[in-house]
Enzyme design. Structure first.
Site, PDB file in Angstrom:
ATOM      1  N   HIS A   1       0.024  27.430  25.037  1.00  0.00           N
ATOM      2  CA  HIS A   1       1.401  27.892  24.900  1.00  0.00           C
ATOM      3  C   HIS A   1       2.313  26.813  24.301  1.00  0.00           C
ATOM      4  O   HIS A   1       3.327  27.143  23.685  1.00  0.00           O
ATOM      5  CB  HIS A   1       1.961  28.313  26.259  1.00  0.00           C
ATOM      6  CG  HIS A   1       1.402  29.597  26.771  1.00  0.00           C
ATOM      7  ND1 HIS A   1       0.067  29.773  27.024  1.00  0.00           N
ATOM      8  CD2 HIS A   1       2.003  30.780  27.065  1.00  0.00           C
ATOM      9  CE1 HIS A   1      -0.136  31.003  27.478  1.00  0.00           C
ATOM     10  NE2 HIS A   1       1.023  31.634  27.501  1.00  0.00           N
TER      11      HIS A   1
ATOM     12  N   GLU B   1      -0.797  40.246  17.891  1.00  0.00           N
ATOM     13  CA  GLU B   1      -0.027  39.521  16.892  1.00  0.00           C
ATOM     14  C   GLU B   1      -0.367  39.957  15.472  1.00  0.00           C
ATOM     15  O   GLU B   1       0.505  40.002  14.599  1.00  0.00           O
ATOM     16  CB  GLU B   1      -0.261  38.006  17.040  1.00  0.00           C
ATOM     17  CG  GLU B   1       0.426  37.365  18.228  1.00  0.00           C
ATOM     18  CD  GLU B   1      -0.284  37.628  19.558  1.00  0.00           C
ATOM     19  OE1 GLU B   1      -1.453  38.095  19.528  1.00  0.00           O
ATOM     20  OE2 GLU B   1       0.321  37.372  20.614  1.00  0.00           O
TER      21      GLU B   1
END
Length: 325
Positions: free
Chosen positions: A129, A60
């Site tokens: 998540h 990321e």
């Protein structure tokens, strides 16, 4: 008009902007040939090619750095964080760089970056998540934070986000991706960022929510209608900046308010809305402004999430506290 799910509406918005502007690039983990983990980018790699829609490594921080460089050289990147729970790995790029770009350079450079990410509970995802981390980015000046609750809003808001000259966080609740369909125009259209929407008119109570909690609030409003209560439901749509005018106009009409968020009570969006109402319209209130939130604990494992998450029954119960105060 076509009947689309939210995921389909998002795909249409991405396709619209890729067609409209060759400087729009779309990238992230598995967004290319695989079409994304939720198939939000399905078919776009084949349609626009490897140079416009492409995969990145599982990093990321690298995705954020790439977006910064592309934005500074004339592109309009759409970067995907595969799940918003992985925000921490790219936080420096988002908060330390993109959010400050215009301020730092005196307006000489902007960061027209759209950061898409799924989030939210109720779909039995693995740990980290489903976390609702929108409060972290909403607290950072320089970022616009958008959370749609319907397919129609998703398409119009995403097109607006991509066209904006400053960074926009666009959060997509996973439970809403395929939970219902709605009429969505096939042609392009925009919805202004920073503008809330009154999803249901009412006179006795205002419920203010965003994301999946808008749908739960509408269910609660329907249940309360059977008890002859008239409930207004406001969908914030953009949580930073807030549409203060729409909020206060509703408060002055109904005189009673609850604020609903999926995130933990300490997370901040609901608290900020309550503070704005108290500072600006306290003399219009006939009862305390109450909140419906998740508890202040780490997000539970999937087996316990339905107990942990707020729902329509919780919202209706809290509403009756305010209505009978």
């Amino acid at each position: 008009m076509a009947q689309l799910t939210m995921i389909q509406a998002i795909t249409e918005a991405l396709r619209t902007e890729l067609k409209a502007d060759e400087n729009v690039l779309l990238f992230g983990e598995d967004v290319g040939a695989n079409g994304g983990v939720f198939r939000a980018t399905e078919g776009l790699h084949k349609e626009f090619g490897e140079e416009r829609v492409f995969d990145t490594p599982l990093a990321e921080s690298g995705i954020g750095g790439l977006a910064i460089g592309l934005a500074l050289t004339g592109f309009r990147p759409i970067m995907e964080i595969q799940f918003f729970g992985f925000l921490f790995e790219v936080m420096d790029s988002v908060s330390g760089q993109l959010a400050r770009m215009s301020f730092r350079t005196g307006g000489h450079f902007n960061a027209p970056v759209t950061i898409r990410a799924p989030f939210g509970g109720g779909v039995a995802t693995p740990e980290m998540h489903a976390d609702s981390l929108e409060g972290l980015v909403a607290a950072q000046p320089g970022l616009t934070v958008v959370i749609p609750s319907t397919p129609y809003d998703a398409k119009g808001l995403l097109i607006s986000a991509i066209r904006d000259d400053n960074p926009v966080i666009f959060l997509e609740h996973m439970k809403l991706y395929r939970s219902f369909r709605q009429e969505v125009p096939e042609e392009e259209y925009t919805i202004p960022l920073g503008k809330a929407d009154v999803k249901r008119e009412g006179t006795d109570l205002t419920i203010i929510a965003y994301g999946a909690m808008v749908q739960e609030s509408l269910k609660a409003a329907e249940a309360l209608e059977k008890e002859e209560y008239s409930v207004e439901v406001i969908d914030l749509r953009t949580i930073q900046p807030l549409d203060i005018e729409t909020i206060i106009n509703s408060v002055e009409k109904t005189n009673r308010v609850i604020v609903v968020q999926e995130a933990q009570r300490q997370a901040g969006i609901a608290a900020n809305v309550v503070a704005e109402i108290t500072e600006r319209a306290i003399l219009s209130l006939e009862a305390p402004v109450l909140r419906v939130t998740a508890p202040d604990t780490v997000y539970p494992f999937a087996a316990g999430e339905n107990t942990w998450l707020p729902n329509a029954k919780d919202i209706a119960a809290k509403a009756k506290e305010v209505l009978t105060f």
